[in-house]
Design a protein around this motif. Structure first.
Motif, PDB file in Angstrom:
ATOM      1  N   LYS A 123     -40.444  27.513  -0.514  1.00 30.44           N
ATOM      2  CA  LYS A 123     -41.487  27.236  -1.498  1.00 30.44           C
ATOM      3  C   LYS A 123     -41.863  28.554  -2.158  1.00 30.44           C
ATOM      4  O   LYS A 123     -42.465  29.423  -1.535  1.00 30.44           O
ATOM      5  CB  LYS A 123     -42.703  26.595  -0.829  1.00 30.44           C
ATOM      6  N   SER A 124     -41.457  28.669  -3.417  1.00 25.68           N
ATOM      7  CA  SER A 124     -41.662  29.924  -4.123  1.00 25.68           C
ATOM      8  C   SER A 124     -43.140  30.289  -4.162  1.00 25.68           C
ATOM      9  O   SER A 124     -43.998  29.481  -4.502  1.00 25.68           O
ATOM     10  CB  SER A 124     -41.131  29.802  -5.552  1.00 25.68           C
ATOM     11  N   GLY A 125     -43.417  31.548  -3.794  1.00 26.07           N
ATOM     12  CA  GLY A 125     -44.794  32.028  -3.802  1.00 26.07           C
ATOM     13  C   GLY A 125     -45.604  31.619  -2.596  1.00 26.07           C
ATOM     14  O   GLY A 125     -46.789  31.955  -2.500  1.00 26.07           O
ATOM     15  N   GLU A 126     -44.993  30.901  -1.648  1.00 26.68           N
ATOM     16  CA  GLU A 126     -45.704  30.461  -0.450  1.00 26.68           C
ATOM     17  C   GLU A 126     -44.972  30.849   0.837  1.00 26.68           C
ATOM     18  O   GLU A 126     -45.602  31.248   1.821  1.00 26.68           O
ATOM     19  CB  GLU A 126     -45.898  28.938  -0.473  1.00 26.68           C
ATOM     20  N   THR A 127     -43.636  30.725   0.831  1.00 26.25           N
ATOM     21  CA  THR A 127     -42.854  31.020   2.035  1.00 26.25           C
ATOM     22  C   THR A 127     -42.716  32.525   2.229  1.00 26.25           C
ATOM     23  O   THR A 127     -42.427  33.261   1.280  1.00 26.25           O
ATOM     24  CB  THR A 127     -41.460  30.384   1.944  1.00 26.25           C
ATOM     25  N   THR A 128     -42.913  32.979   3.462  1.00 31.11           N
ATOM     26  CA  THR A 128     -42.737  34.398   3.780  1.00 31.11           C
ATOM     27  C   THR A 128     -41.499  34.586   4.653  1.00 31.11           C
ATOM     28  O   THR A 128     -41.031  33.652   5.307  1.00 31.11           O
ATOM     29  CB  THR A 128     -43.958  34.961   4.528  1.00 31.11           C
ATOM     30  N   LEU A 129     -40.975  35.802   4.620  1.00 34.37           N
ATOM     31  CA  LEU A 129     -39.793  36.140   5.410  1.00 34.37           C
ATOM     32  C   LEU A 129     -40.018  37.444   6.149  1.00 34.37           C
ATOM     33  O   LEU A 129     -40.476  38.439   5.551  1.00 34.37           O
ATOM     34  CB  LEU A 129     -38.572  36.248   4.507  1.00 34.37           C
ATOM     35  N   ALA A 130     -39.702  37.454   7.425  1.00 36.73           N
ATOM     36  CA  ALA A 130     -39.696  38.676   8.229  1.00 36.73           C
ATOM     37  C   ALA A 130     -38.382  38.712   8.995  1.00 36.73           C
ATOM     38  O   ALA A 130     -38.004  37.719   9.631  1.00 36.73           O
ATOM     39  CB  ALA A 130     -40.876  38.704   9.190  1.00 36.73           C
ATOM     40  N   ALA A 131     -37.669  39.842   8.916  1.00 33.62           N
ATOM     41  CA  ALA A 131     -36.368  39.961   9.563  1.00 33.62           C
ATOM     42  C   ALA A 131     -36.366  41.171  10.485  1.00 33.62           C
ATOM     43  O   ALA A 131     -36.733  42.283  10.063  1.00 33.62           O
ATOM     44  CB  ALA A 131     -35.254  40.073   8.529  1.00 33.62           C
ATOM     45  N   GLU A 132     -35.939  40.945  11.709  1.00 31.87           N
ATOM     46  CA  GLU A 132     -35.885  42.027  12.686  1.00 31.87           C
ATOM     47  C   GLU A 132     -34.872  43.078  12.247  1.00 31.87           C
ATOM     48  O   GLU A 132     -33.734  42.763  11.896  1.00 31.87           O
ATOM     49  CB  GLU A 132     -35.482  41.456  14.050  1.00 31.87           C
ATOM     50  N   GLY A 133     -35.292  44.321  12.167  1.00 30.91           N
ATOM     51  CA  GLY A 133     -34.388  45.414  11.847  1.00 30.91           C
ATOM     52  C   GLY A 133     -34.137  45.613  10.368  1.00 30.91           C
ATOM     53  O   GLY A 133     -33.309  46.448   9.993  1.00 30.91           O
ATOM     54  N   ALA A 134     -34.831  44.876   9.488  1.00 33.30           N
ATOM     55  CA  ALA A 134     -34.605  45.010   8.045  1.00 33.30           C
ATOM     56  C   ALA A 134     -35.090  46.368   7.552  1.00 33.30           C
ATOM     57  O   ALA A 134     -36.081  46.910   8.050  1.00 33.30           O
ATOM     58  CB  ALA A 134     -35.311  43.894   7.299  1.00 33.30           C
ATOM     59  N   VAL A 135     -34.390  46.903   6.531  1.00 29.57           N
ATOM     60  CA  VAL A 135     -34.774  48.186   5.942  1.00 29.57           C
ATOM     61  C   VAL A 135     -34.619  48.096   4.432  1.00 29.57           C
ATOM     62  O   VAL A 135     -33.921  47.213   3.901  1.00 29.57           O
ATOM     63  CB  VAL A 135     -33.914  49.351   6.478  1.00 29.57           C
ATOM     64  N   PHE A 136     -35.251  49.035   3.726  1.00 32.45           N
ATOM     65  CA  PHE A 136     -35.065  49.159   2.289  1.00 32.45           C
ATOM     66  C   PHE A 136     -33.905  50.113   2.038  1.00 32.45           C
ATOM     67  O   PHE A 136     -33.921  51.264   2.481  1.00 32.45           O
ATOM     68  CB  PHE A 136     -36.327  49.690   1.615  1.00 32.45           C
ATOM     69  N   ALA A 147     -29.463  39.332  12.684  1.00 33.17           N
ATOM     70  CA  ALA A 147     -30.894  39.613  12.827  1.00 33.17           C
ATOM     71  C   ALA A 147     -31.669  38.309  13.012  1.00 33.17           C
ATOM     72  O   ALA A 147     -31.298  37.264  12.472  1.00 33.17           O
ATOM     73  CB  ALA A 147     -31.414  40.355  11.607  1.00 33.17           C
ATOM     74  N   GLN A 148     -32.732  38.388  13.772  1.00 33.70           N
ATOM     75  CA  GLN A 148     -33.616  37.238  13.938  1.00 33.70           C
ATOM     76  C   GLN A 148     -34.530  37.162  12.704  1.00 33.70           C
ATOM     77  O   GLN A 148     -35.252  38.110  12.403  1.00 33.70           O
ATOM     78  CB  GLN A 148     -34.452  37.359  15.202  1.00 33.70           C
ATOM     79  N   ILE A 149     -34.476  36.046  11.985  1.00 35.34           N
ATOM     80  CA  ILE A 149     -35.259  35.877  10.770  1.00 35.34           C
ATOM     81  C   ILE A 149     -36.361  34.856  11.014  1.00 35.34           C
ATOM     82  O   ILE A 149     -36.121  33.779  11.560  1.00 35.34           O
ATOM     83  CB  ILE A 149     -34.366  35.415   9.603  1.00 35.34           C
ATOM     84  N   GLU A 150     -37.539  35.222  10.626  1.00 37.82           N
ATOM     85  CA  GLU A 150     -38.691  34.351  10.828  1.00 37.82           C
ATOM     86  C   GLU A 150     -39.277  33.962   9.469  1.00 37.82           C
ATOM     87  O   GLU A 150     -39.609  34.819   8.652  1.00 37.82           O
ATOM     88  CB  GLU A 150     -39.762  35.065  11.660  1.00 37.82           C
ATOM     89  N   TYR A 151     -39.364  32.653   9.240  1.00 40.24           N
ATOM     90  CA  TYR A 151     -39.987  32.142   8.019  1.00 40.24           C
ATOM     91  C   TYR A 151     -41.389  31.653   8.345  1.00 40.24           C
ATOM     92  O   TYR A 151     -41.635  31.092   9.410  1.00 40.24           O
ATOM     93  CB  TYR A 151     -39.177  30.985   7.424  1.00 40.24           C
ATOM     94  N   GLY A 152     -42.295  31.892   7.417  1.00 43.40           N
ATOM     95  CA  GLY A 152     -43.669  31.439   7.610  1.00 43.40           C
ATOM     96  C   GLY A 152     -44.307  31.136   6.264  1.00 43.40           C
ATOM     97  O   GLY A 152     -43.627  30.931   5.257  1.00 43.40           O
ATOM     98  N   THR A 153     -45.619  31.113   6.245  1.00 39.09           N
ATOM     99  CA  THR A 153     -46.367  30.934   5.003  1.00 39.09           C
ATOM    100  C   THR A 153     -47.463  31.975   4.944  1.00 39.09           C
ATOM    101  O   THR A 153     -47.753  32.658   5.935  1.00 39.09           O
ATOM    102  CB  THR A 153     -47.010  29.538   4.920  1.00 39.09           C
ATOM    103  N   ILE A 154     -48.072  32.099   3.791  1.00 44.44           N
ATOM    104  CA  ILE A 154     -49.199  33.024   3.661  1.00 44.44           C
ATOM    105  C   ILE A 154     -50.283  32.660   4.651  1.00 44.44           C
ATOM    106  O   ILE A 154     -50.870  33.529   5.301  1.00 44.44           O
ATOM    107  CB  ILE A 154     -49.741  32.999   2.221  1.00 44.44           C
ATOM    108  N   ASP A 155     -50.545  31.375   4.811  1.00 42.86           N
ATOM    109  CA  ASP A 155     -51.590  30.948   5.748  1.00 42.86           C
ATOM    110  C   ASP A 155     -51.253  31.347   7.163  1.00 42.86           C
ATOM    111  O   ASP A 155     -52.124  31.770   7.928  1.00 42.86           O
ATOM    112  CB  ASP A 155     -51.760  29.425   5.671  1.00 42.86           C
TER     113      ASP A 155
END
Length: 760
Positions: A123-136, A147-155
């Motif tokens: 859901k654009s603008g609502e779903t969040t992503l966090a990835a273990e070990g991610a870098v810029f 990598a373990q990827i975790e999806y969530g929401t702003i809430d």
């Protein structure tokens, strides 16, 4: 240790282990200005920054294309590219707080190392992503293999230490402060000046049709677009539009690189772009990405980007900002931008047009008319009958109990009905004006699909509705004399309205129509007998050719309608029609009648007049060949409606033949068409006073008369004029008419030939 398989880069204690070839890792902006030796040393030992917060997943919708012509309008085809220009949509990560600085000042970065299919249902603008070990790395968020990827929401993240920043609500109501950035590149600048952009977008210097005015009018003031006026956090004064300079050249550049450069320069000059403004519009100079793009926007977000002149075009401005509000495209016929009935279709190369709002599905999503929305489940609630008005009459207090959108529950991919009334802020609608439009759209961020545009007397069927085995009908029954109200019925094939009505609404449902949907025309210029059986209508839309008023037909005990007028031999056969009149004092159900053609007393072809129409006393019913063709070409005078037969088979197959009006397979009126070859373009009209149906000698009551109207083409664009239009012009397939003349329909508008003005 964390690894990225693309170039075998590994991180150990946050430092790169040089297991990757030097040319596999591009230098970041932090390396610019150093010597080659220093760059190599820093490349092999640079620190990779890790994000501190989950990012927000945001979809980007891009409109590609070159100028094309659709229906005489210069528009842009969103999918003209072959994929070489990139996908029409993609998903990026929006960063917050100090993660923006870690990414080189970018708010949106690509995501690398993840299968794109995993992002299809976000859901654009609502779903969040966090990835273990991610870098810029190199301006992107690099996600390591496995990598373990975790999806969530702003809430979900509000209460966690990750401190995901909740932005200002991007609802479709309230006042939105908009910042417009005009860009000066090293080799060129945005074509429009600051003043021109301000006028085109906000109407600062008197422009009355702008993005600001259109949103204000379509929403009835519930959404106000205003320029940001004041000083930024850096102390710079802004009056809606401001110049930002970049050192990049446009020619040969990639549009995303230009966007990145503008964002960094604007952030340095003005401060936090996301948090200080509701929406930001970047107006880039032309030249990037081979110039084959129009604009793009971040869905349910705050940023939109325009290719030079398209920043001045009303449809593009409204379209892209609507993406910011969360709307997807409006498609038709397999073309994702093909629905021209609202603003989420094509973009048009026009500054102050088209003046139109949104189709019913998008109107439902925007929520501006929520107090006039019907949610209906025909399987559980039965028949629905009511009045639908256009968005231009949403605030019309003189129209009571009307609705703007009807949503029909299909258990997914629901149907949305609306009346695309062509007036006010919707007066410039590009297609399906004054029609009841039906679109379908699934839940969530979903493209709508145009299904049908109905004229009065027409209906759309949906077989095996929700696997029930029943056929659902959406029936546009009639409109009022002002065309501001559309009476619509929704029912099943085993309970056809008005003969049958099921459900709680039927206790208060209006009765079947007691008159034709529009007032009948005024007097025809013939002698008048005694008096009319019923009072004349209160409003006559236009003077009509060869029309006789109610007073011109004597009282009669007959209960059947009569044949009244026809044009059997126009210059172009698509102009054929037959008109029927009710001279009695009671309404007549025309579904009991057939129109037939033949020789002598025998009929050869018959077509049922209609499935469901009541002809009121003193009213006319015009049967023509192709209702959609006529109305789309503006061939009807004000207040007049033509109809097609129930099977859409009507045509006058021979010029000289007998026409029958039958009820239950028995003739109730008939006339022999004679001398049609010598009366080309003329109307065959019943004489005044001949009110009695006659199946034997009716020709004594008929005469050839000149039509008294004109429908012409303009010299420039071959668009039909609306002045003096009266005859019902229709299309037909190619066939041989005899008399050594063969007529074949072509593909251009020049096939239609119309009558000149003739004095009555």
């Amino acid at each position: 240790m964390t690894c990225w398989p693309k170039c075998n880069v590994c991180v150990l204690e946050a430092r790169i282990v040089p297991a990757c070839r030097a040319d596999d890792i591009k230098l970041t902006s932090s390396l610019r200005g150093t010597t080659t030796e220093q760059q190599q040393q820093q490349q092999n030992h640079r620190i990779l920054e890790r994000p501190d917060h989950p990012c927000l997943l945001v979809r980007v919708e891009t409109e590609f294309g070159n100028d094309i012509t659709v229906g005489g309008e210069v528009v842009q085809d969103a999918f003209i590219d072959d994929g070489s220009l990139g996908p029409s949509h993609k998903v990026l990560c929006e960063l917050v707080d100090d993660d923006v600085d870690k990414a080189g000042g970018q708010y949106f970065v690509p995501i690398m190392g993840i299968d794109e299919s995993q992002l299809d249902n976000i859901k654009s603008g609502e779903t969040t992503l966090a990835a273990e070990g991610a870098v810029f790395l190199d301006g992107a968020l690099q996600i390591p293999a496995d990598a373990q990827i975790e999806y969530g929401t702003i809430d979900d993240n509000d209460g966690r230490r990750l401190r995901q920043k909740r932005r200002r609500s991007l609802s479709t109501t309230g006042t939105k402060r908009v910042l417009v950035i005009r860009v000066n590149a090293a080799d060129t600048s945005t074509s429009a000046t600051i003043s021109e952009l301000s006028n085109n977008i906000f109407g600062t210097y008197g422009d009355t049709v702008t993005m600001k005015s259109q949103y204000n009018q379509c929403s009835y003031g519930k959404l106000q677009i205003e320029p940001f006026v004041g000083r930024t956090e850096t102390g710079v004064y802004v009056n809606g539009v401001i110049d930002v300079n970049i050192g990049n050249t446009m020619n040969g550049s990639d549009r995303t690189d230009i966007e990145s450069a503008v964002v960094v320069a604007a952030k340095n000059k003005l401060g936090n772009l996301r948090d200080d403004y509701d929406h930001v519009m970047l107006c880039l100079p032309s030249g990037s990405s081979s110039n084959r793009w129009i604009a793009y926007a971040y869905v349910n977000s705050w940023l939109s980007v325009y290719n030079d002149r398209w920043c001045q075009k009303l449809s593009t401005q409204v379209h892209e900002l609507a993406h910011n509000f969360g709307l997807a495209h409006s498609g038709s016929g397999g073309i994702s931008y093909g629905d021209k009935s609202g603003m989420m279709g094509y973009s048009y190369n026009e500054d102050d047009s088209p003046k139109q709002c949104f189709n019913p599905a998008k109107s439902y999503e925007l929520g501006w008319y929520s107090d006039k929305v019907v949610e209906w489940d025909p399987l559980s609630q039965g028949t629905w009958v009511g009045t639908i008005v256009g968005v231009s009459d949403y605030g019309n207090k003189q129209i009571a109990n009307s609705k703007v959108v009807v949503r029909i529950d299909r258990g997914g991919n629901d149907l949305y009905l609306g009346y695309n009334r062509e007036k006010g802020m919707n007066s410039g609608v590009k297609a399906n004006g004054d029609q009841v439009t039906i679109v379908e759209e699934d839940e969530g961020y979903s493209k709508s699909n145009f299904i049908a545009g109905l004229n009065p007397g027409k209906r759309k069927t949906f077989s095996n509705f929700r696997n029930s085995g029943r056929t659902l009908f959406v029936d546009y029954i009639s409109t009022d004399s002002s065309r501001n109200e559309a009476k619509v019925a929704i029912y099943f094939d085993d309970c056809v309205y008005p003969g049958c009505c099921e459900g709680s609404l039927c206790e208060t449902a209006p009765p079947p129509p007691t008159s034709a949907p529009t007032a009948r025309p005024t007097a025809r210029p013939v002698s008048a007998p005694t008096r009319a059986p019923v009072p004349a209508p209160t409003r006559a839309p236009v003077p009509a050719p060869i029309s006789i008023a109610n007073k011109d037909i004597k009282d009669s005990p007959i209960v059947d309608p009569i044949l009244y007028e026809m044009v059997p031999n126009p210059k172009r056969q698509r102009a054929e029609y037959v008109e029927i009149y009710n001279p009695g004092s009671t309404k007549i159900n025309l579904s009991d009648y057939q129109i037939c053609f033949g020789k002598g007393t025998k009929t050869t072809t018959c077509d049922q007049l209609t499935n469901n129409f009541y002809l009121g006393s003193g009213e006319y019913y015009v049967l023509c060949r192709d209702q959609v063709f006529m109305e789309e070409n503006n061939m009807l005078p004000a207040g007049r409606i033509c109809h097609q037969d129930a099977g859409n088979n009507f045509m006058i197959r021979h010029r000289n033949q007998r026409v029958f009006l039958q009820r239950d397979n028995s003739p109730v009126d008939t006339v022999e068409i004679t001398n049609a070859n010598r009366n080309r373009e003329k109307a065959y009209v019943r004489k005044g006073g001949c009110n009695t149906a006659d199946t034997e000698n009716s020709n004594d009551c008929w005469q050839w008369r000149e039509p008294a109207m004109a429908t012409i083409y303009g010299d420039d664009d071959q668009t039909l004029s609306e002045a003096g239009v009266e005859y019902d012009i229709q299309s037909l397939p190619p066939f041989d008419f005899g008399s050594n003349e063969t007529y074949t329909i072509g593909d251009t508008a020049g096939d239609e030939i119309f009558w000149d003005d003739v004095d009555p």
